[in-house]
Design a protein around this motif. Structure first.
Motif, PDB file in Angstrom:
ATOM      1  N   ALA A 141      10.876   4.061  -7.563  1.00  0.00           N
ATOM      2  CA  ALA A 141      12.026   4.411  -8.003  1.00  0.00           C
ATOM      3  C   ALA A 141      12.728   2.976  -8.420  1.00  0.00           C
ATOM      4  O   ALA A 141      12.338   1.867  -8.409  1.00  0.00           O
ATOM      5  CB  ALA A 141      12.987   4.575  -6.680  1.00  0.00           C
ATOM      6  N   GLY A 187       7.308  -8.291  -3.433  1.00  0.00           N
ATOM      7  CA  GLY A 187       7.862  -6.787  -2.735  1.00  0.00           C
ATOM      8  C   GLY A 187       8.801  -6.093  -3.928  1.00  0.00           C
ATOM      9  O   GLY A 187       9.522  -5.251  -3.394  1.00  0.00           O
ATOM     10  N   GLY A 192       7.536  -4.205  -6.270  1.00  0.00           N
ATOM     11  CA  GLY A 192       6.672  -2.940  -6.800  1.00  0.00           C
ATOM     12  C   GLY A 192       5.594  -3.173  -7.682  1.00  0.00           C
ATOM     13  O   GLY A 192       4.847  -2.181  -8.295  1.00  0.00           O
ATOM     14  N   LYS A 193       5.082  -4.489  -8.109  1.00  0.00           N
ATOM     15  CA  LYS A 193       3.952  -4.885  -8.732  1.00  0.00           C
ATOM     16  C   LYS A 193       2.549  -3.997  -8.518  1.00  0.00           C
ATOM     17  O   LYS A 193       1.908  -3.433  -9.149  1.00  0.00           O
ATOM     18  CB  LYS A 193       3.732  -6.168  -9.032  1.00  0.00           C
ATOM     19  CG  LYS A 193       4.774  -7.068  -9.513  1.00  0.00           C
ATOM     20  CD  LYS A 193       4.683  -8.508  -9.585  1.00  0.00           C
ATOM     21  CE  LYS A 193       3.948  -9.382  -8.304  1.00  0.00           C
ATOM     22  NZ  LYS A 193       5.551  -9.402  -7.345  1.00  0.00           N
ATOM     23  N   THR A 194       2.374  -4.118  -7.301  1.00  0.00           N
ATOM     24  CA  THR A 194       1.035  -3.556  -6.651  1.00  0.00           C
ATOM     25  C   THR A 194       0.977  -2.008  -6.680  1.00  0.00           C
ATOM     26  O   THR A 194       0.200  -1.232  -7.269  1.00  0.00           O
ATOM     27  CB  THR A 194       0.765  -3.836  -5.183  1.00  0.00           C
ATOM     28  OG1 THR A 194       0.768  -5.191  -5.166  1.00  0.00           O
ATOM     29  CG2 THR A 194      -0.602  -3.477  -4.756  1.00  0.00           C
ATOM     30  N   LEU A 195       2.122  -1.399  -6.515  1.00  0.00           N
ATOM     31  CA  LEU A 195       2.730  -0.047  -6.652  1.00  0.00           C
ATOM     32  C   LEU A 195       2.154   0.435  -8.020  1.00  0.00           C
ATOM     33  O   LEU A 195       1.530   1.549  -8.347  1.00  0.00           O
ATOM     34  CB  LEU A 195       4.158   0.531  -6.515  1.00  0.00           C
ATOM     35  CG  LEU A 195       4.596   0.398  -5.004  1.00  0.00           C
ATOM     36  CD1 LEU A 195       5.942   0.634  -4.881  1.00  0.00           C
ATOM     37  CD2 LEU A 195       3.613   1.348  -3.974  1.00  0.00           C
TER      38      LEU A 195
END
Ligand code: ATP
Length: 268
Positions: A20, A62, A64-67
């Motif tokens: 989001a 935390g 969102g890079k991995t997402l």
């Protein structure tokens, strides 16, 4: 060893709808990375249109890079090798050069494929005089393999790096990653969207004001927001259990709506 970190697009459990507040970045990533992979034939009509062979996602932890890395692989239909830098530089130290080659060989066999390197700076940081000889050799080998990808336009393998410390990356690496995206700490409106996503299936008290909550959480990352919601819901759950145990009522009965509270100046 490498294959244990390999995921096929069908098995990736993250898609764009799980992220989001990053619509603009997602749009740009889809245009830069995903579409040239999904429509390789069309994009191969011009040398200038080809998909980049290196992409860097940078920003604080935390956020969102991995997402994003996983959602790219899913959307583009790419296999995903999550390269454990610790393995490359510690356990297999003597063998690391061979392993660097093996990773690229595997990726080429599995193409279209992403080689994802989280905390890429810990592996490919600026070359310094205190670099161990073996470390320097692994880097050289890795870059050689990477250059091999760049010179072959038919190979669809992408090195996707994530880092909190882009300033520590070797300039030679940054040159190989022409597409760079900053994934920053979310602003008010982005936090609202993240909260709405996290809480969309939760039974919240009607009094909960997400706009106000977004305003109160300046500086929170997406990961912090998720933790905050988890704590608040667990707090209410524990309270519910305590009430049931005290009254002897059946535990399965009753609504568990929950709320956020401000206690001792901290959100709970
Ligand atoms: P690190 O640098 O520590 O590896 P990161 O930037 O890769 O962190 P992620 O692992 O992608 O961060 O995100 C951690 C968790 O935070 C996610 O699993 C998700 O629950 C939540 N999160 C972070 N950003 C978002 C976002 N934009 N939308 C939804 N959830 C988010």
């Amino acid at each position: 060893m490498i294959a244990s970190h390999l995921v096929t697009p069908e098995d990736i459990d993250i898609s764009w709808s799980d992220i989001a507040g990053l619509d603009g970045t997602i749009q740009e990533l889809r245009e830069t990375v995903v579409l040239p992979v999904r429509h390789r034939k069309l994009f191969s009509r011009s040398k200038l249109w080809r998909a980049p062979k290196g992409v860097l996602l940078h920003g604080p932890p935390g956020c969102g890079k991995t997402l994003i890395a996983k959602a790219i692989a899913k959307d583009a239909g790419m296999r995903f090798i999550n390269l454990d830098v610790g393995v490359l530089t510690d356990k297999w130290y003597g063998e690391s050069q061979k392993l660097a080659t093996a990773v690229f060989t595997l990726a080429k066999k599995l193409q279209p494929c992403i080689i994802f390197i989280d905390e890429i700076e810990s592996f490919l940081r600026m070359r310094g005089s205190n670099d161990h000889e073996a470390t320097a050799m692994i880097k050289t080998q890795f870059m050689l393999q990477w250059d091999g990808l760049m010179s072959n336009t038919n190979i669809c393998v992408l090195v996707l790096g994530a880092t909190n410390r882009p300033q520590d990356l070797d300039k030679a690496i940054l040159r190989r990653m022409p597409a760079q995206f900053h994934i920053g700490v979310p602003r008010d409106c982005q936090r609202l969207e993240i909260l709405q996503l996290i809480l969309q299936t939760e039974q919240l008290c009607p009094s909960v004001n997400l706009k106000e909550l977004a305003r109160l959480t300046t500086g929170f990352s997406g990961s912090d927001l998720r933790e905050l919601c988890r704590h608040a819901s667990l707090y209410r759950m524990r309270q519910f259990m305590r009430e049931k145990l005290n009254t002897g009522e059946k535990i399965g009965k009753g609504k568990i709506e929950w709320d956020f509270e401000v206690k001792d100046h901290a959100l709970q």
